[in-house]
Design a protein around this motif. Sequence first.
Motif, PDB file in Angstrom:
ATOM      1  N   TRP A 176      14.263  29.892  17.514  1.00  0.00           N
ATOM      2  CA  TRP A 176      15.496  29.341  16.973  1.00  0.00           C
ATOM      3  C   TRP A 176      15.229  28.878  15.536  1.00  0.00           C
ATOM      4  O   TRP A 176      14.244  28.183  15.286  1.00  0.00           O
ATOM      5  N   GLY A 201      17.007  27.170  11.997  1.00  0.00           N
ATOM      6  CA  GLY A 201      18.089  26.566  11.223  1.00  0.00           C
ATOM      7  C   GLY A 201      17.866  26.909   9.764  1.00  0.00           C
ATOM      8  O   GLY A 201      16.898  26.443   9.164  1.00  0.00           O
ATOM      9  N   ASP A 202      18.736  27.734   9.189  1.00  0.00           N
ATOM     10  CA  ASP A 202      18.569  28.177   7.804  1.00  0.00           C
ATOM     11  C   ASP A 202      19.671  27.562   6.943  1.00  0.00           C
ATOM     12  O   ASP A 202      20.857  27.775   7.182  1.00  0.00           O
ATOM     13  N   GLU A 213      26.460  27.003   6.958  1.00  0.00           N
ATOM     14  CA  GLU A 213      25.162  26.676   7.554  1.00  0.00           C
ATOM     15  C   GLU A 213      25.001  27.561   8.782  1.00  0.00           C
ATOM     16  O   GLU A 213      25.978  27.836   9.472  1.00  0.00           O
ATOM     17  N   GLU A 214      23.762  27.973   9.074  1.00  0.00           N
ATOM     18  CA  GLU A 214      23.626  28.907  10.194  1.00  0.00           C
ATOM     19  C   GLU A 214      22.418  28.636  11.055  1.00  0.00           C
ATOM     20  O   GLU A 214      21.423  28.048  10.611  1.00  0.00           O
ATOM     21  N   ILE A 215      22.539  29.081  12.313  1.00  0.00           N
ATOM     22  CA  ILE A 215      21.448  29.026  13.276  1.00  0.00           C
ATOM     23  C   ILE A 215      21.237  30.428  13.825  1.00  0.00           C
ATOM     24  O   ILE A 215      22.190  31.110  14.200  1.00  0.00           O
ATOM     25  N   VAL A 253      21.693  22.145   7.519  1.00  0.00           N
ATOM     26  CA  VAL A 253      21.383  22.195   8.941  1.00  0.00           C
ATOM     27  C   VAL A 253      19.925  21.809   9.168  1.00  0.00           C
ATOM     28  O   VAL A 253      19.038  22.158   8.392  1.00  0.00           O
ATOM     29  N   GLY A 289      17.396  22.354  12.069  1.00  0.00           N
ATOM     30  CA  GLY A 289      17.150  23.010  13.345  1.00  0.00           C
ATOM     31  C   GLY A 289      16.353  22.129  14.276  1.00  0.00           C
ATOM     32  O   GLY A 289      15.469  21.373  13.844  1.00  0.00           O
ATOM     33  N   ALA A 327      20.622  20.727  17.727  1.00  0.00           N
ATOM     34  CA  ALA A 327      20.377  20.701  16.284  1.00  0.00           C
ATOM     35  C   ALA A 327      21.278  19.647  15.658  1.00  0.00           C
ATOM     36  O   ALA A 327      22.176  19.095  16.316  1.00  0.00           O
ATOM     37  N   ASP A 375      22.688  17.939  11.439  1.00  0.00           N
ATOM     38  CA  ASP A 375      22.922  18.184  10.012  1.00  0.00           C
ATOM     39  C   ASP A 375      22.550  16.928   9.242  1.00  0.00           C
ATOM     40  O   ASP A 375      22.848  15.809   9.672  1.00  0.00           O
TER      41      ASP A 375
END
Length: 508
Positions: A258, A260-261, A268-270, A320, A322, A341, A343
């Motif tokens: 997993w 978190g980028d 924001e993305e996972i 984000v 992760g 996750a 933020d």
Amino acid sequence: MSRRRWAGSLLLALLLTAPLSLPATADSAGAVPPGESASAVPLPSLSATTTQVASGLRRPTAIAAPDDGTDRLFITEKSGTVRVYHPDSGLAATPVIDIRSAVDESGNERGLLGIAVPPDFADSQDLYLAYTARPDGSVTLARYRLDESRLEVLLSQEHAEHSNHNGGQLAFGPDGNLYWSIGDGGGSADPLRSAQRLDTLLGKILRVDVSRSCGPLAYCVPGDNPFVGTPGARGEIWLYGLRNPWRFSFDGADGSMWIGDVGQGRWEEIDHLEPGQGGLNLGWSCYEGLEKFEGGDCVPGETYTEPVFTYSPYTGGCSVVGGHVYRGQKYANLVGGTYIATDYCSSTVWALRADGKGGYEQAEIGDMPTQVTSVGTTVDGEFYVVNDLPGGLHRVSFAQEEPTCRVDRTVKAWGTGTTVDLTVTNTGSTPVDGWRLDFTLPPGQTVVSDWNTDLMQLSNTVRATDASHNSRIAPGASITLGYLAGHTGDASSPQRFMLNGDACAVGD
């Protein structure tokens, strides 16, 4: 296929300088005996809370737990120190590691950023650290021999142009190799075009074998790394197309990864990758999240891997953080198998869980303390977080708390349009006097008109507020509202709703 988001930097503020440790106290929840399956508690019925157990940390950045029978946690501080916390005695005043003379902490995102404990730590007394090094801010992987107080640099990547996007996560994978994330080199919009290049370690997650050395290298490149033998490519690369993968983790049950980028400004993305999926292109800077990034670096014919979850900074987020899949015992009956996750800015706790249909359930289940920088676990899989300013350690607890609202959806789609009628029911025991319903639309949908509400859309984030005739919702009562939207192929309805900041159950 796509990916990427916006980079959020850590915020500057005053540090608390007086250390205070608070021994942890037990909290109650029904533990599940080993081997017993977790119950399928709906995500909106979950609640995450935190209890502060120590303060006085100076800009903590990461947490690691040695499997040596001591029950202690190692906590890195941005300046270059590592502190020890024990649930019985609290936070030790004297650092167990001090490499401040080697660490460049200039700029908001430089410093000691990551720590990993190898499986043989009890015997070897080795720790692995990721930091930005003096004098030029190179992102650096080093081995620290705890019994000798000796730092041994293993690998460095130049990172002089900008001080942001250093990545910094370290984690041993289920294969015994060490994985390390590095950001794209900083600045805005990947000015070095590094994320899509294979001749640099910037914008990548690396995979190396630190148990031995190979020739002139202080480590070995695993022979099955995806770009070994590719002309011009760095063999250490495992994944590419990343912007600033500040935190990633492996699921202890299935070995999946997993990530978190951190995004550029819109998403924001996972990402969730099955075990052994090296060589994937996660999209930056061609994509940010699921959306093409204007002016990005797109390679003709390239295949990009999509994120499994995105959210817009319009929800109040900026970066984000992760986390991990919960595999502990204390709350296994509630959140076993659920990815958690948060933020850095919004402090929202996100919960994700595979839905068995190829997708993911998602919900907002609480709030973390302000400015959380890392989610860590004990050896037994229980969660702790550290927050940047004022610098504390917090134990995470979970509970079942039934939602006080329910949203049912009716969707009629055609061509490039869709109408969505929403029925909002107050399932609580007190009236709702004045309401705000927040939800997110699938990518590519744009609201054209609405009814029974005053609706505003920012990116894919929608905020609907009450009209004069329906502002009150008595217990057990419902109100209806709706909207007409255009779409570019995805005509589905929203998957999660917040009524006055609380998660709602979602019907069909």
